[in-house]
Design a protein around this motif. Structure first.
Motif, PDB file in Angstrom:
ATOM      1  N   PRO A  98       0.805  -1.233   0.000  1.00 41.02           N
ATOM      2  CA  PRO A  98       0.000   0.000   0.000  1.00 41.02           C
ATOM      3  C   PRO A  98       0.831   1.273   0.000  1.00 41.02           C
ATOM      4  CG  PRO A  98      -0.068  -1.074   2.160  1.00 41.02           C
ATOM      5  CD  PRO A  98       0.618  -2.028   1.228  1.00 41.02           C
ATOM      6  N   SER A  99       2.123   1.176   0.306  1.00 43.83           N
ATOM      7  CA  SER A  99       2.958   2.377   0.330  1.00 43.83           C
ATOM      8  C   SER A  99       3.509   2.737  -1.043  1.00 43.83           C
ATOM      9  CB  SER A  99       4.127   2.184   1.309  1.00 43.83           C
ATOM     10  OG  SER A  99       5.042   1.197   0.826  1.00 43.83           O
ATOM     11  N   VAL A 100       3.254   1.883  -2.054  1.00 40.37           N
ATOM     12  CA  VAL A 100       3.779   2.133  -3.404  1.00 40.37           C
ATOM     13  C   VAL A 100       2.612   2.177  -4.384  1.00 40.37           C
ATOM     14  CG1 VAL A 100       5.337   1.358  -5.228  1.00 40.37           C
ATOM     15  CG2 VAL A 100       5.915   0.926  -2.830  1.00 40.37           C
ATOM     16  N   GLY A 101       2.251   3.368  -4.836  1.00 38.83           N
ATOM     17  CA  GLY A 101       1.230   3.509  -5.864  1.00 38.83           C
ATOM     18  C   GLY A 101      -0.189   3.441  -5.317  1.00 38.83           C
ATOM     19  N   GLU A 102      -1.116   3.968  -6.121  1.00 39.61           N
ATOM     20  CA  GLU A 102      -2.545   3.887  -5.837  1.00 39.61           C
ATOM     21  C   GLU A 102      -3.223   3.226  -7.030  1.00 39.61           C
ATOM     22  OE1 GLU A 102      -4.349   7.408  -3.523  1.00 39.61           O
ATOM     23  OE2 GLU A 102      -2.843   8.321  -4.823  1.00 39.61           O
ATOM     24  N   PHE A 103      -4.205   2.356  -6.746  1.00 37.43           N
ATOM     25  CA  PHE A 103      -4.776   1.535  -7.793  1.00 37.43           C
ATOM     26  C   PHE A 103      -6.299   1.591  -7.776  1.00 37.43           C
ATOM     27  CE2 PHE A 103      -0.602   0.024  -6.681  1.00 37.43           C
ATOM     28  CZ  PHE A 103       0.002  -0.028  -7.930  1.00 37.43           C
ATOM     29  N   GLU A 104      -6.850   1.716  -8.960  1.00 32.46           N
ATOM     30  CA  GLU A 104      -8.293   1.861  -9.119  1.00 32.46           C
ATOM     31  C   GLU A 104      -9.036   0.637  -8.627  1.00 32.46           C
ATOM     32  OE1 GLU A 104     -11.558   4.003  -9.876  1.00 32.46           O
ATOM     33  OE2 GLU A 104      -9.529   4.753 -10.285  1.00 32.46           O
ATOM     34  N   ASN A 105      -8.442  -0.534  -8.764  1.00 35.99           N
ATOM     35  CA  ASN A 105      -9.129  -1.780  -8.415  1.00 35.99           C
ATOM     36  C   ASN A 105      -8.674  -2.359  -7.079  1.00 35.99           C
ATOM     37  OD1 ASN A 105      -6.600  -2.264  -9.626  1.00 35.99           O
ATOM     38  ND2 ASN A 105      -7.176  -4.292 -10.318  1.00 35.99           N
ATOM     39  N   ASP A 106      -8.184  -1.505  -6.185  1.00 37.98           N
ATOM     40  CA  ASP A 106      -7.750  -1.936  -4.854  1.00 37.98           C
ATOM     41  C   ASP A 106      -8.926  -2.606  -4.136  1.00 37.98           C
ATOM     42  OD1 ASP A 106      -6.795  -2.204  -2.262  1.00 37.98           O
ATOM     43  OD2 ASP A 106      -5.725  -0.295  -2.294  1.00 37.98           O
ATOM     44  N   GLN A 155      -3.775 -13.800  -9.234  1.00 39.71           N
ATOM     45  CA  GLN A 155      -2.943 -12.890 -10.012  1.00 39.71           C
ATOM     46  C   GLN A 155      -3.791 -11.681 -10.411  1.00 39.71           C
ATOM     47  OE1 GLN A 155      -0.683 -15.072 -13.055  1.00 39.71           O
ATOM     48  NE2 GLN A 155      -1.228 -16.947 -11.977  1.00 39.71           N
ATOM     49  N   THR A 156      -3.245 -10.493 -10.193  1.00 41.34           N
ATOM     50  CA  THR A 156      -4.027  -9.266 -10.327  1.00 41.34           C
ATOM     51  C   THR A 156      -3.448  -8.371 -11.407  1.00 41.34           C
ATOM     52  OG1 THR A 156      -4.659  -9.333  -7.988  1.00 41.34           O
ATOM     53  CG2 THR A 156      -4.812  -7.204  -9.096  1.00 41.34           C
ATOM     54  N   ASP A 157      -4.349  -7.784 -12.185  1.00 45.25           N
ATOM     55  CA  ASP A 157      -3.986  -6.731 -13.132  1.00 45.25           C
ATOM     56  C   ASP A 157      -4.114  -5.416 -12.368  1.00 45.25           C
ATOM     57  OD1 ASP A 157      -3.379  -5.357 -15.410  1.00 45.25           O
ATOM     58  OD2 ASP A 157      -5.010  -6.147 -16.618  1.00 45.25           O
ATOM     59  N   TYR A 158      -2.994  -4.833 -11.961  1.00 45.58           N
ATOM     60  CA  TYR A 158      -3.005  -3.629 -11.134  1.00 45.58           C
ATOM     61  C   TYR A 158      -3.238  -2.409 -12.026  1.00 45.58           C
ATOM     62  CZ  TYR A 158      -1.226  -6.725  -7.549  1.00 45.58           C
ATOM     63  OH  TYR A 158      -1.091  -7.758  -6.652  1.00 45.58           O
ATOM     64  N   LEU A 159      -4.383  -1.726 -11.817  1.00 45.97           N
ATOM     65  CA  LEU A 159      -4.794  -0.621 -12.666  1.00 45.97           C
ATOM     66  C   LEU A 159      -4.557   0.685 -11.918  1.00 45.97           C
ATOM     67  CD1 LEU A 159      -8.184  -2.166 -13.836  1.00 45.97           C
ATOM     68  CD2 LEU A 159      -5.896  -2.511 -14.791  1.00 45.97           C
ATOM     69  N   PHE A 160      -3.721   1.534 -12.458  1.00 43.49           N
ATOM     70  CA  PHE A 160      -3.335   2.756 -11.766  1.00 43.49           C
ATOM     71  C   PHE A 160      -4.531   3.693 -11.588  1.00 43.49           C
ATOM     72  CE2 PHE A 160       0.682   1.403 -13.754  1.00 43.49           C
ATOM     73  CZ  PHE A 160       1.467   1.328 -12.608  1.00 43.49           C
ATOM     74  N   LYS A 161      -4.668   4.216 -10.375  1.00 45.01           N
ATOM     75  CA  LYS A 161      -5.720   5.200 -10.113  1.00 45.01           C
ATOM     76  C   LYS A 161      -5.479   6.459 -10.930  1.00 45.01           C
ATOM     77  CE  LYS A 161      -8.331   7.066  -6.227  1.00 45.01           C
ATOM     78  NZ  LYS A 161      -8.434   7.084  -4.740  1.00 45.01           N
ATOM     79  N   HIS A 162      -4.214   6.807 -11.088  1.00 45.34           N
ATOM     80  CA  HIS A 162      -3.822   7.938 -11.915  1.00 45.34           C
ATOM     81  C   HIS A 162      -2.848   7.403 -12.964  1.00 45.34           C
ATOM     82  CE1 HIS A 162      -5.678  10.415  -8.854  1.00 45.34           C
ATOM     83  NE2 HIS A 162      -4.924   9.817  -7.937  1.00 45.34           N
ATOM     84  N   PRO A 163      -3.323   7.110 -14.183  1.00 37.77           N
ATOM     85  CA  PRO A 163      -2.437   6.545 -15.208  1.00 37.77           C
ATOM     86  C   PRO A 163      -1.155   7.342 -15.334  1.00 37.77           C
ATOM     87  CG  PRO A 163      -4.700   6.560 -15.963  1.00 37.77           C
ATOM     88  CD  PRO A 163      -4.697   7.322 -14.674  1.00 37.77           C
ATOM     89  N   MET A 164      -0.045   6.626 -15.542  1.00 39.67           N
ATOM     90  CA  MET A 164       1.282   7.220 -15.463  1.00 39.67           C
ATOM     91  C   MET A 164       1.765   7.719 -16.813  1.00 39.67           C
ATOM     92  SD  MET A 164       3.418   4.949 -12.803  1.00 39.67           S
ATOM     93  CE  MET A 164       4.543   6.332 -12.786  1.00 39.67           C
ATOM     94  N   LYS A 165       2.182   8.978 -16.871  1.00 42.58           N
ATOM     95  CA  LYS A 165       2.797   9.552 -18.061  1.00 42.58           C
ATOM     96  C   LYS A 165       4.280   9.173 -18.073  1.00 42.58           C
ATOM     97  CE  LYS A 165      -0.745  11.874 -19.737  1.00 42.58           C
ATOM     98  NZ  LYS A 165      -1.313  11.585 -21.079  1.00 42.58           N
ATOM     99  N   LEU A 166       4.681   8.458 -19.118  1.00 37.34           N
ATOM    100  CA  LEU A 166       6.071   8.035 -19.255  1.00 37.34           C
ATOM    101  C   LEU A 166       6.639   8.668 -20.528  1.00 37.34           C
ATOM    102  CD1 LEU A 166       5.745   4.248 -18.332  1.00 37.34           C
ATOM    103  CD2 LEU A 166       6.213   6.181 -16.820  1.00 37.34           C
ATOM    104  N   PRO A 167       7.426   9.723 -20.387  1.00 33.24           N
ATOM    105  CA  PRO A 167       7.941  10.410 -21.573  1.00 33.24           C
ATOM    106  C   PRO A 167       8.989   9.585 -22.302  1.00 33.24           C
ATOM    107  CG  PRO A 167       8.829  11.382 -19.562  1.00 33.24           C
ATOM    108  CD  PRO A 167       7.804  10.387 -19.133  1.00 33.24           C
ATOM    109  N   LYS A 168       9.186   9.935 -23.543  1.00 30.06           N
ATOM    110  CA  LYS A 168      10.200   9.280 -24.382  1.00 30.06           C
ATOM    111  C   LYS A 168      11.535   9.242 -23.653  1.00 30.06           C
ATOM    112  CE  LYS A 168      12.594   9.899 -28.810  1.00 30.06           C
ATOM    113  NZ  LYS A 168      12.667  10.747 -30.031  1.00 30.06           N
ATOM    114  N   GLY A 169      12.169   8.071 -23.661  1.00 24.92           N
ATOM    115  CA  GLY A 169      13.447   7.899 -22.985  1.00 24.92           C
ATOM    116  C   GLY A 169      13.345   7.316 -21.595  1.00 24.92           C
TER     117      GLY A 169
END
Length: 472
Positions: free
Chosen positions: A102-110, A402-416
């Motif tokens: 619970p200390s790493v990330g927030e998930f919509e399907n928690d 086994q869980t598909d962890y869905l981010f509560k706030h989808p993560m922006k990952l820039p090029k690189g």
């Protein structure tokens, strides 16, 4: 969990002494004042007023007739015999199943219960699990028989009842199912429904677009360097030849097909749905959907396990479609290290995998997958400016959930950006699920072999405008 084990847990269960004492004090006070127990936080919770809302929200999707839960919890009569087992599993954190730190990330399907919900269940059981007034019951959730997502817009199934033998290993089998859709469809939700859960280990559903018609296009030489791939994987992570996803073995080294083999077609296409223990559905966020091209053929990749009894299976997938194309198209890929080699007896073997993202993307979800020796996962990203951030940790990975962890706030990952995954494996005798601690383990399809696989759901961000203002 087997029913016998649940019964044993009931016998081993001791009541929450603090909650029980509070309840007895409340009863004692009511008797000596001649008043009924007040409706207050100290009053004993009842199934009708307090427990049913918790079970309806968190449990009955699986714990109802015809679903994977070993017992129904839809009614008081259903739930009362399991009261002590429920509180045992809830207090241990094993139900509802959720394994992310619970200390790493927030998930919509928690799926975790709140501390208040856990305390309410403990107080209810300590009070003797009373029913309360049936008039207090909320309306039961509405379920469509046979489907968690509701009635699908379309159901496509394997076109045969495939025979599974009583014993032995079964290679991956592939079943082609035509969609016959004249127009593109946009998948808003899916559910993979095994025909026979006892033998279905996992399912991946691929979609193969129709073959182009007419003569092939004339190749045109492109000046300059070759285009950079969207995802660039670290070297040395290839799946071994002869395994699913790896290079073909030379003809003389290939295993002869059996009488019931359904071999893989030459082209699979991208995956659009999956079933693993604990995850069979996906409902995509509003404004997003996955494209299913007109005229596509579905390819079911089926992994079966034998149970000692010959049987059959006919698995299906149900779709709900968006009525219009979405603003955001979801896509799927995987981060894999197929070169793993786990020494015999090692209780804490580490395997890493890494990929570089060569275009701005948004990451929507991650599904970690190993077999029975996998015990822990962690993920982090390193941004182009050097910042490093942990995005998911699964300290107690469970092969059975086994869980598909869905981010509560989808993560922006820039090029690189670099995405790094680490998995740990227990190949020692202390791992009770380990089929053979004396054996070295390599990548393989069967559960006594191993995998290091992470399914990724992502979308492409709009390309930046050129200097002239035109989009690329």
């Amino acid at each position: 969990m087997p029913w016998g084990a649940l019964r044993q847990m009931e016998r081993n269960m001791t009541r929450n002494s603090v909650a029980a004492a509070l309840f007895l004090l409340a009863v004692f006070a009511s008797v000596h004042t001649g008043a009924q127990a007040p409706s207050s936080p100290s009053a004993a919770p009842t199934y009708s007023h307090d427990i049913a809302p918790i079970l309806y929200k968190n449990c009955t999707t699986c714990h109802r007739p015809g679903e994977i839960g070993p017992m129904s919890l839809l009614t008081y009569k259903d739930a009362r015999p399991w009261a002590k087992s429920i509180v045992t599993r809830v207090e241990a954190g094993t139900m509802p199943p959720w394994h992310a730190d619970p200390s790493v990330g927030e998930f919509e399907n928690d799926r975790r219960l709140t501390s208040t919900e856990k305390e309410t269940i403990a107080r209810w059981v300590a009070a003797g699990a009373p029913e309360g007034d049936p008039e207090d019951l909320p309306a039961q959730p509405h379920y469509t028989d046979g489907w968690i997502i509701g009635q699908p817009d379309a159901v496509l199934a394997m076109q045969e009842d495939y025979p599974i033998p009583a014993a032995g290993s079964v290679a991956y089998q592939y079943f082609e199912v035509p969609t016959n859709f004249a127009e593109d469809r946009w998948i808003q939700a899916f559910e993979v429904r095994p025909g026979n859960r006892t033998v279905v280990h996992h399912v991946i559903v691929y979609t193969r677009p129709p073959a182009p018609t007419g003569p092939p296009p004339t190749p045109v030489a492109q000046p300059g360097p070759r285009p950079v791939p969207l995802f660039e994987f670290a070297k040395g992570m290839e799946i071994p030849a002869g395994q699913t996803g790896g290079r073909l073995l030379p003809p003389e080294q290939r295993k002869a097909p059996g009488p019931n083999d359904r071999p893989a077609p030459s082209v699979l296409g991208p995956s659009i749905g999956a079933y693993v223990p604990g995850t069979s559905t996906r409902v995509f966020p509003s404004g997003t959907a996955a494209r299913l091209a007109a005229g596509s053929t579905l390819v079911f990749q089926m992994h079966y396990t034998t149970t000692g009894k010959a049987t059959t299976d006919r698995t299906s997938i149900g779709f709900m479609f968006s009525k219009t194309p979405p603003p955001t198209e979801l896509r799927f890929t995987a981060l894999i290290n197929g070169s793993l080699h786990i020494p015999a007896g090692d209780p804490d073997y580490r395997v890493d995998a890494e990929m570089t993202i060569n275009r701005d993307v948004t990451l929507w979800g991650m599904l970690p997958h190993t077999h029975v020796r996998g015990k822990q996962w962690s993920y982090d990203v390193t941004f182009p400016d050097g910042r490093r951030t942990a995005i998911l940790a699964v300290p107690k990975y469970d092969f059975e959930w086994q869980t598909d962890y869905l981010f509560k706030h989808p993560m922006k990952l820039p090029k690189g950006t670099t995405l790094h995954a680490t998995a740990w494996y227990d190949n020692s005798p202390r791992n009770k699920s380990n089929p053979d601690p004396a054996r070295e383990v390599w990548w393989g399809d069967q559960t006594w072999e191993e995998m290091m696989f992470t399914g990724l759901t992502y979308s492409l961000d709009p390309a930046p405008a050129t200097a002239s203002g035109a989009g690329q």
